[in-house]
Each structure stands twice: as C-alpha cells, then as structure tokens.
Motif scaffolding. Structure first.
Motif, PDB file in Angstrom:
ATOM      1  N   SER A   1       1.035  -1.258  -0.051  1.00 14.30           N
ATOM      2  CA  SER A   1      -0.065  -0.019  -0.227  1.00 14.30           C
ATOM      3  C   SER A   1       0.984   1.303   0.083  1.00 14.30           C
ATOM      4  O   SER A   1       2.039   1.079   0.596  1.00 14.30           O
ATOM      5  CB  SER A   1      -0.935  -0.030   1.181  1.00 14.30           C
ATOM      6  OG  SER A   1      -1.673  -1.077   1.223  1.00 14.30           O
TER       7      SER A   1
ATOM      8  N   ARG B   1       0.307   5.723   0.502  1.00 12.94           N
ATOM      9  CA  ARG B   1      -0.984   6.845   0.681  1.00 12.94           C
ATOM     10  C   ARG B   1      -0.239   8.122   0.098  1.00 12.94           C
ATOM     11  O   ARG B   1       0.691   8.470   0.548  1.00 12.94           O
ATOM     12  CB  ARG B   1      -1.299   7.133   1.960  1.00 12.94           C
ATOM     13  CG  ARG B   1      -2.452   8.070   2.145  1.00 12.94           C
ATOM     14  CD  ARG B   1      -3.023   8.276   3.490  1.00 12.94           C
ATOM     15  NE  ARG B   1      -2.138   9.292   4.214  1.00 12.94           N
ATOM     16  CZ  ARG B   1      -2.430  10.035   5.114  1.00 12.94           C
ATOM     17  NH1 ARG B   1      -3.803   9.966   5.744  1.00 12.94           N
ATOM     18  NH2 ARG B   1      -1.779  10.698   5.909  1.00 12.94           N
TER      19      ARG B   1
ATOM     20  N   TYR C   1      -6.246  13.115  -0.131  1.00  9.92           N
ATOM     21  CA  TYR C   1      -5.254  12.102  -0.023  1.00  9.92           C
ATOM     22  C   TYR C   1      -5.818  10.975  -1.015  1.00  9.92           C
ATOM     23  O   TYR C   1      -7.172  10.844  -1.252  1.00  9.92           O
ATOM     24  CB  TYR C   1      -5.624  11.097   1.368  1.00  9.92           C
ATOM     25  CG  TYR C   1      -5.250  12.128   2.583  1.00  9.92           C
ATOM     26  CD1 TYR C   1      -5.779  13.003   3.037  1.00  9.92           C
ATOM     27  CD2 TYR C   1      -3.676  12.537   2.825  1.00  9.92           C
ATOM     28  CE1 TYR C   1      -5.688  13.921   4.259  1.00  9.92           C
ATOM     29  CE2 TYR C   1      -3.395  13.312   3.753  1.00  9.92           C
ATOM     30  CZ  TYR C   1      -4.251  14.125   4.522  1.00  9.92           C
ATOM     31  OH  TYR C   1      -3.877  15.025   5.640  1.00  9.92           O
TER      32      TYR C   1
ATOM     33  N   GLN D   1      -5.475   6.798  -0.803  1.00  7.13           N
ATOM     34  CA  GLN D   1      -5.186   5.682  -0.099  1.00  7.13           C
ATOM     35  C   GLN D   1      -5.238   4.513  -1.400  1.00  7.13           C
ATOM     36  O   GLN D   1      -6.191   4.327  -1.777  1.00  7.13           O
ATOM     37  CB  GLN D   1      -6.111   5.363   0.954  1.00  7.13           C
ATOM     38  CG  GLN D   1      -5.678   3.915   1.744  1.00  7.13           C
ATOM     39  CD  GLN D   1      -4.409   3.909   2.489  1.00  7.13           C
ATOM     40  OE1 GLN D   1      -3.995   5.105   2.989  1.00  7.13           O
ATOM     41  NE2 GLN D   1      -3.320   2.957   2.268  1.00  7.13           N
TER      42      GLN D   1
ATOM     43  N   ASN E   1      -4.508   0.420  -1.928  1.00  8.97           N
ATOM     44  CA  ASN E   1      -3.949  -0.579  -1.368  1.00  8.97           C
ATOM     45  C   ASN E   1      -4.023  -1.769  -2.351  1.00  8.97           C
ATOM     46  O   ASN E   1      -4.567  -1.599  -3.476  1.00  8.97           O
ATOM     47  CB  ASN E   1      -5.112  -1.084  -0.220  1.00  8.97           C
ATOM     48  CG  ASN E   1      -5.367  -0.125   0.802  1.00  8.97           C
ATOM     49  OD1 ASN E   1      -4.448   0.457   1.315  1.00  8.97           O
ATOM     50  ND2 ASN E   1      -6.587   0.086   1.304  1.00  8.97           N
TER      51      ASN E   1
END
Length: 131
Positions: free
Chosen positions: A17, A19, A80, A82, A84
C-alpha cells in the motif's frame, strides 16, 4: 502563489500500500474539486479518482475500485489517495489537479482525452509497483 504538491510515492511490491497526499495552497481549497490522474510510460494520462468540492461525491476508475480510496481534509487543504493491494499496472506518475467546477473535473477524470483542462496541476509523484 498556487501550489499543489504531491507526495507519498515510492517503490513497492505487488499487494502493498501507499498513501499519496496532495497538499495545496494559494486558493480557496473548499470550493475546488480535486482529482488524481496518472501517466504510465508510453501511455496517455488517465483519471484515477476525483472528489467533489462537497464530500462524499467521488468517482473511481474501474481498475482501482475497491482498492483505492480518495478523501479530503479541508482544514489541512489536502487530498489523499489511499492505494491498497497495488499492482504493477498501477505504476506511473501520479498528479493531482484542481478546478472550481466539479463537472469539469469529473468529466476530465472520466474522459482523459477531453480537451478540457483543470485550472491547477501539481508536478507529480512517481509510483512504481514491482511484481
């Protein structure tokens, strides 16, 4: 002076991951829709995700649905992304962009070949996902 500064990119392995952050200054952040775009080597820029000036209006490109999540912090003037379960096909330079018009930015997100242009762009951050 308007600035959009992306950060958080890097080299990761498949399944990991990251961010990304898009820190902004110089304009009234809360009025602007923000989008994330990416460009892989030899490919055209594509929209990844956009978020409207009023959360929770958001859009995701099909290949990232369920893996990426966009959010905004109006107090910090930051958006942001994120990311994953990253895949090698997520590799590219990721840019954030801002526009006063939600409609324009979402159109640009969905149709990257559109002649429309977002008002402000950042310089990009590199994301590399190895298999």
């Amino acid at each position: 002076q308007v600035q959009l500064v992306e950060s958080g990119g890097g080299l990761v392995h498949s399944g990991e991951s990251l961010r990304l952050s898009c820190e902004t200054s110089g304009f009234t952040f809360g009025y602007y829709a923000i989008g994330w775009f990416r460009q892989a080597p030899g490919k055209e820029r594509e929209g990844v995700s956009c978020i409207g000036s009023s959360d929770p209006n958001s859009w995701y490109e099909d290949s990232v649905k369920g893996r990426f999540s966009i959010s905004r912090d109006n107090a910090k003037k930051t958006v942001y992304l994120q990311m994953n379960n990253l895949k090698p096909e997520d590799t590219g330079v990721y840019y954030c962009a801002a526009d006063l018009s939600d409609q324009l930015l979402f159109t640009l997100c969905k149709s990257p070949k559109s002649p429309l242009q977002a008002k402000y762009w950042g310089q990009g951050t590199q994301v590399t996902v190895s298999s």
